[in-house]
Design a protein around this motif. Structure first.
Motif, short mmCIF file in Angstrom:
data_model
loop_
_atom_site.label_atom_id
_atom_site.label_comp_id
_atom_site.label_asym_id
_atom_site.label_seq_id
_atom_site.Cartn_x
_atom_site.Cartn_y
_atom_site.Cartn_z
N ASP A 38 -3.33 -17.08 -5.26
CA ASP A 38 -4.67 -17.74 -5.33
C ASP A 38 -5.11 -17.40 -4.18
OD1 ASP A 38 -6.14 -19.16 -6.49
OD2 ASP A 38 -5.42 -20.53 -5.11
N VAL A 39 -3.83 -17.89 -2.83
CA VAL A 39 -4.52 -18.13 -1.75
C VAL A 39 -5.25 -17.15 -1.12
CG1 VAL A 39 -3.81 -18.16 0.72
CG2 VAL A 39 -2.85 -20.10 -0.96
N ILE A 40 -4.13 -15.91 -1.08
CA ILE A 40 -5.23 -14.46 -0.98
C ILE A 40 -6.34 -14.52 -1.55
CG2 ILE A 40 -4.11 -11.97 -1.16
CD1 ILE A 40 -1.52 -12.84 -1.32
N ALA A 41 -5.84 -14.27 -2.75
CA ALA A 41 -7.51 -14.26 -4.11
C ALA A 41 -8.64 -14.89 -2.71
CB ALA A 41 -7.38 -14.51 -4.94
N ILE A 46 -5.67 -8.20 -7.65
CA ILE A 46 -4.60 -9.26 -7.84
C ILE A 46 -4.18 -10.03 -8.20
CG2 ILE A 46 -5.74 -11.52 -6.56
CD1 ILE A 46 -2.78 -11.18 -4.46
N SER A 47 -2.42 -9.76 -8.66
CA SER A 47 -2.00 -9.95 -9.91
C SER A 47 -0.93 -11.34 -9.24
CB SER A 47 -1.49 -8.83 -11.30
OG SER A 47 -0.87 -8.31 -10.47
N HIS A 49 0.33 -6.62 -6.50
CA HIS A 49 1.01 -7.12 -7.51
C HIS A 49 2.06 -8.20 -6.91
CE1 HIS A 49 -0.07 -4.97 -10.42
NE2 HIS A 49 0.24 -3.63 -10.87
N ILE A 50 1.61 -9.36 -6.60
CA ILE A 50 2.68 -10.34 -6.16
C ILE A 50 3.74 -11.16 -7.59
CG2 ILE A 50 2.99 -13.14 -5.33
CD1 ILE A 50 1.56 -11.17 -3.74
#
Length: 448
Positions: free
Chosen positions: A31-34, A8-9, A260-261
């Motif tokens: 960050d929440v997703i990571a 994730i980025s 990609h966020i």
């Protein structure tokens, strides 16, 4: 056992000013997703960084009488510090002024040249230095005698210069075909529809080099040109994985990226240009681009002129980082614009975190200290109310995983916080303070 991989980025941030709430929001979401994927036992690669080339940076550096690289060093440090302040769990921080990135960008250029997708011509058109973007006539308007972009409100200027072009026009059908085969490539759906409409209108070839300034990565074998800042910037997602070494373990493990966020204002670059560059370079495409909305301050877009910019660092110093993270994820529906205010932030902290979750923790821990010798007791026989409380959470896990995998963080956190409401109700209804007088085993089970 080999772990599942997840990449994730965030966008890489343009360090021409100090970090703002938009930067904080994108980073916190990623960050929440990571962190969630790590809880699922995924091997996660989480990337953020800074985009340090282009005319905008060069002009800012000149204004401050500084060498562009030294100017970027100072500003990039502030964004690196922000990763600590926001408590991010990123694995890497990429800077586009690093050698590993230069090597990747020049390799991408050479691949596009080899595939016949680059040619030399002259560019003339409207360009926004602020957005580092080219605009068509129908995308600009006159305002107070000045030409501005309709979408961003940024000033545009007429540019005429020799330029290398990327044959973007030849990729329209392949992109539309890709979107059709991969319906979740662009989320939310409203953004996908916007991109499809744009591509269906027909794409024009894209100017991918500049000669009017020097602060950028030189075009291989033609040093008077520097590579267009977006072709440079987008490549960060693979340069951090040691591309062009496609046999490198990091590249093999993590490319293509899972998501990609990005902010909605850079959707076109990520959902049209980036896939086209990768297709032409014969490289795999990312699995998803998620374009979130803007963070508004009291329903207005943040701007210096309005004086309504909310500084994330000031808010964190006053209210705390976890409080801000919780508020942004819960109160802003990911994908839509979200209006935030200090008044709503205080209400959210008081109602959800202090009165609900905080109150639950305080009551239970105080009870354990007073009645259970400060140790969590073991349980004996579970009754129906106990099983219901436990099963509500256990049975919700597939839904929670699905919500997170579809980036529906707003609904996810509402579901999670609801468990603490249920636990508070269970604690009240079970009355362990009354039960302890006649049945300590039952009291222990309730507390457990």
């Amino acid at each position: 056992m080999q772990k599942n991989k997840f990449y994730i980025s965030t966008p890489i941030y343009y360090p021409s000013g100090k970090p703002h709430m938009g930067h904080a929001y994108s980073s916190i979401i990623a960050d929440v997703i990571a962190r969630f994927k790590r809880l699922e036992k995924y091997d996660v690669f989480f990337l953020t960084g800074t985009d340090e080339h282009g005319l905008k940076i060069q002009r800012e550096a000149e204004k401050n009488n500084k060498n562009p690289k030294l100017f970027c060093d100072e500003l990039s440090t502030k964004f690196k510090e922000l990763t600590k302040i926001l408590n991010l769990s990123n694995n890497d921080f990429i800077r586009t002024t690093e050698k590993r990135h230069h090597d990747s960008v020049q390799e991408i250029w050479n691949r596009l040249l080899k595939s016949g997708d680059i040619y030399l011509d002259k560019y003339s058109g409207w360009y926004s230095v602020s957005d580092e973007a080219f605009y068509d006539e129908d995308e600009i308007e006159d305002k107070n005698g000045k030409k501005i972009s309709k979408s961003s409100g940024s000033l545009v200027e007429w540019v005429e210069e020799e330029s290398y072009f990327f044959k973007l026009s030849t990729w329209s059908n392949k992109l539309l075909e890709f979107y059709k085969k991969n319906p979740n490539f662009i989320l939310p759906v409203s953004r996908k529809n916007e991109v499809i409409r744009f591509v269906e209108k027909g794409l024009k070839d894209l100017s991918i080099s500049r000669t009017s300034f020097t602060w950028g990565i030189p075009v291989p074998k033609d040093k008077k040109h520097v590579i267009y800042v977006w072709l440079d910037a987008l490549t960060n997602y693979i340069s951090a994985l040691n591309f062009p070494n496609i046999e490198d373990k990091k590249y093999k493990d993590f490319w293509p990226a899972d998501v990609h966020i990005i902010g909605k204002d850079i959707l076109r670059f990520h959902a049209v240009f980036w896939p086209a560059f990768l297709l032409a370079a014969k490289l795999p495409l990312p699995k998803r681009v998620f374009g979130h909305g803007w963070i508004l301050s009291d329903d207005k877009k943040m701007s210096k002129s309005l004086g309504n910019i909310l500084d994330p660092i000031e808010i964190i110093e006053k209210y705390g980082i976890d409080q801000l993270r919780y508020y942004l994820v819960k109160e802003v529906s990911l994908g839509n614009d979200g209006s935030i205010s200090l008044e709503n932030l205080k209400n959210c902290i008081n109602n959800d975190l202090a009165n609900n979750y905080g109150n639950l923790c305080q009551r239970v821990f105080s009870f354990i200290k007073k009645n259970c010798n400060n140790k969590i007791p073991s349980s004996t026989k579970l009754n129906d109310a106990d099983k219901k409380l436990l099963n509500n959470l256990k049975n919700s896990l597939p839904k929670l995983i699905s919500l997170m995998n579809n980036q529906d963080l707003n609904e996810y956190i509402k579901t999670v916080v609801n468990f603490s409401f249920e636990a508070n109700k269970y604690f009240n209804d079970s009355e362990p303070w009354a039960v302890k007088k006649k049945d300590t085993k039952r009291m222990n089970t309730i507390i457990f």
